[in-house]
Motif scaffolding. Structure first.
Motif, PDB file in Angstrom:
ATOM      1  N   ILE A   4      -0.100 -20.440  13.066  1.00  0.00           N
ATOM      2  CA  ILE A   4      -0.077 -20.854  11.665  1.00  0.00           C
ATOM      3  C   ILE A   4      -0.138 -22.369  11.619  1.00  0.00           C
ATOM      4  O   ILE A   4       0.584 -23.052  12.329  1.00  0.00           O
ATOM      5  N   THR A   5      -1.030 -22.911  10.819  1.00  0.00           N
ATOM      6  CA  THR A   5      -1.123 -24.358  10.688  1.00  0.00           C
ATOM      7  C   THR A   5      -0.246 -24.812   9.531  1.00  0.00           C
ATOM      8  O   THR A   5      -0.017 -24.069   8.576  1.00  0.00           O
ATOM      9  N   LYS A   6       0.252 -26.026   9.626  1.00  0.00           N
ATOM     10  CA  LYS A   6       1.089 -26.613   8.590  1.00  0.00           C
ATOM     11  C   LYS A   6       2.257 -25.698   8.218  1.00  0.00           C
ATOM     12  O   LYS A   6       2.519 -25.442   7.049  1.00  0.00           O
ATOM     13  N   ALA A  30       1.549 -16.848  15.763  1.00  0.00           N
ATOM     14  CA  ALA A  30       1.136 -15.495  15.369  1.00  0.00           C
ATOM     15  C   ALA A  30       0.554 -14.716  16.544  1.00  0.00           C
ATOM     16  O   ALA A  30       0.620 -13.489  16.569  1.00  0.00           O
ATOM     17  N   THR A  31      -0.008 -15.416  17.524  1.00  0.00           N
ATOM     18  CA  THR A  31      -0.599 -14.733  18.677  1.00  0.00           C
ATOM     19  C   THR A  31       0.460 -14.020  19.510  1.00  0.00           C
ATOM     20  O   THR A  31       0.300 -12.871  19.912  1.00  0.00           O
ATOM     21  N   ALA A 119      13.608  -7.226  14.627  1.00  0.00           N
ATOM     22  CA  ALA A 119      13.185  -6.218  15.603  1.00  0.00           C
ATOM     23  C   ALA A 119      11.730  -6.339  16.066  1.00  0.00           C
ATOM     24  O   ALA A 119      11.453  -6.254  17.275  1.00  0.00           O
ATOM     25  N   PRO A 120      10.751  -6.544  15.182  1.00  0.00           N
ATOM     26  CA  PRO A 120       9.364  -6.618  15.659  1.00  0.00           C
ATOM     27  C   PRO A 120       9.060  -7.859  16.500  1.00  0.00           C
ATOM     28  O   PRO A 120       8.002  -7.932  17.142  1.00  0.00           O
ATOM     29  N   TYR A 121       9.975  -8.826  16.501  1.00  0.00           N
ATOM     30  CA  TYR A 121       9.716 -10.093  17.193  1.00  0.00           C
ATOM     31  C   TYR A 121      10.508 -10.233  18.496  1.00  0.00           C
ATOM     32  O   TYR A 121      10.496 -11.286  19.123  1.00  0.00           O
ATOM     33  N   LEU A 122      11.191  -9.168  18.905  1.00  0.00           N
ATOM     34  CA  LEU A 122      11.976  -9.236  20.126  1.00  0.00           C
ATOM     35  C   LEU A 122      11.075  -9.200  21.351  1.00  0.00           C
ATOM     36  O   LEU A 122       9.978  -8.654  21.317  1.00  0.00           O
TER      37      LEU A 122
END
Length: 327
Positions: A4-6, A30-31, A119-122
């Motif tokens: 994400i930029t900025k 985001a990748t 949870a989705p980012y663990l």
């Protein structure tokens, strides 16, 4: 390179009765679906008389201008726009806090809602797989955990959107599925009129389970604390304490399976809290998975649901930041 930029930085916090931890999320990739978290600082909560004075102290310590977004995870109940931190005697409204600090965005969520958002980012390599399985993509996720009490929540998917469902699952009635558990319930019921999940799966609950286990085995009941029970069990000094820990871990497998059915959590179940990470070996070598899937005609539903013990740090920060990004 960031996905994400900025990216507009977010003040994030984990506000508890003892300590208040702050940080700033400075970016999101985001990748890799990972947040960049910096500027950590911990305060003693009781040294402040309000949420406003605490937040002001953190902002003043930052080496740059105040971010315009904030997301706070708090260990306390919320009603509408009002937040009560009972252990600290603090009460504030989101409108007042947002206005005082001129925030463009402000979100306040409870600690288990933050766990669900996170949870989705663990990161799998930082946590422990307790039960193998294959999670469905874009399916509901359940989070739960014993600590001072018992918390639970769910991340619910609805097409392209998702939200968190908070609940009071700690106060549902605890069910027995073995003869031993039925005997234990009889003894526990002598101490408490309603045997809830939290009455067994918490710090005080572990002590209650030990007392019941000793009585069922016709042994004297010692005045052990939860820490004593764990230490004596894990060091091999007490067989009855070890049996208590095994029962604790197996029985919570049944509860986890119940919550997986309740929330339709085919995206996975994540267990946190302050107790189970200390008894990892018992959890991994007991019949947790068998208890999780023992659901009669719905065994097929929970068979492939993975269960993860979360030991990764900064869950409240990740969840707080994620709560501003979901839609």
């Amino acid at each position: 390179m960031s996905g994400i930029t900025k990216f507009e930085p977010i003040i994030v916090a984990d506000i508890g009765g003892t300590n208040a931890r702050f940080a700033v999320v400075t970016d999101f990739d985001a990748t890799s679906s990972q947040f960049v978290i910096a500027h950590h600082q911990t305060f003693v909560s009781a040294q402040f008389d309000s949420m406003q004075s605490l937040l002001a102290a953190y902002i003043q310590a930052l080496p740059f201008a105040q971010p315009q977004r904030a997301a706070l995870a708090v260990a306390g109940p919320m009603k509408g726009q009002t937040v009560n931190l009972t252990n600290l005697g603090w009460c504030f409204t989101l409108t007042e806090l947002q206005s005082q600090f001129q925030l463009s965005q402000l979100k306040v969520i409870n600690d288990f809602a933050a766990f669900a958002y996170a949870a989705p980012y663990l990161q799998a390599e930082q946590n422990l797989l307790v039960k193998a399985g294959t999670p469905e993509q874009n399916a509901n996720i359940a989070v739960m955990g014993p600590g001072t009490g018992f918390g639970a929540a769910a991340l619910v998917f609805n097409g392209e959107s998702r939200t968190v469902l908070s609940c009071e699952a700690g106060h549902i009635s605890l069910a027995a599925v073995t003869d031993l558990q039925r005997q234990l319930l009889v003894e526990i019921n002598k101490e408490v009129s309603h045997v809830s999940v939290e009455n067994v799966f918490s710090g005080a609950g572990l002590e209650r389970l030990y007392r019941a286990m000793a009585k069922v085995n016709n042994l004297p009941v010692e005045p052990y604390t939860a820490a004593d029970i764990s230490q004596l069990a894990l060091s091999g000094q007490s067989d009855i304490c070890h049996k208590t820990l095994v029962q604790f871990c197996e029985w919570i497998g049944s509860v986890a399976g119940d919550l997986a059915l309740t929330f339709g959590a085919r995206g996975g179940v994540f267990i946190g809290g302050g107790i189970l990470p200390r008894m990892q070996e018992v959890l991994l070598h007991c019949d947790f998975s068998q208890r999780f899937v023992q659901k009669g005609i719905m065994t097929h539903y929970v068979q492939d649901i993975p269960v993860t013990l979360v030991t990764q740090d900064n869950i409240p920060f990740i969840g707080a930041a994620a709560s501003l990004l979901v839609h």
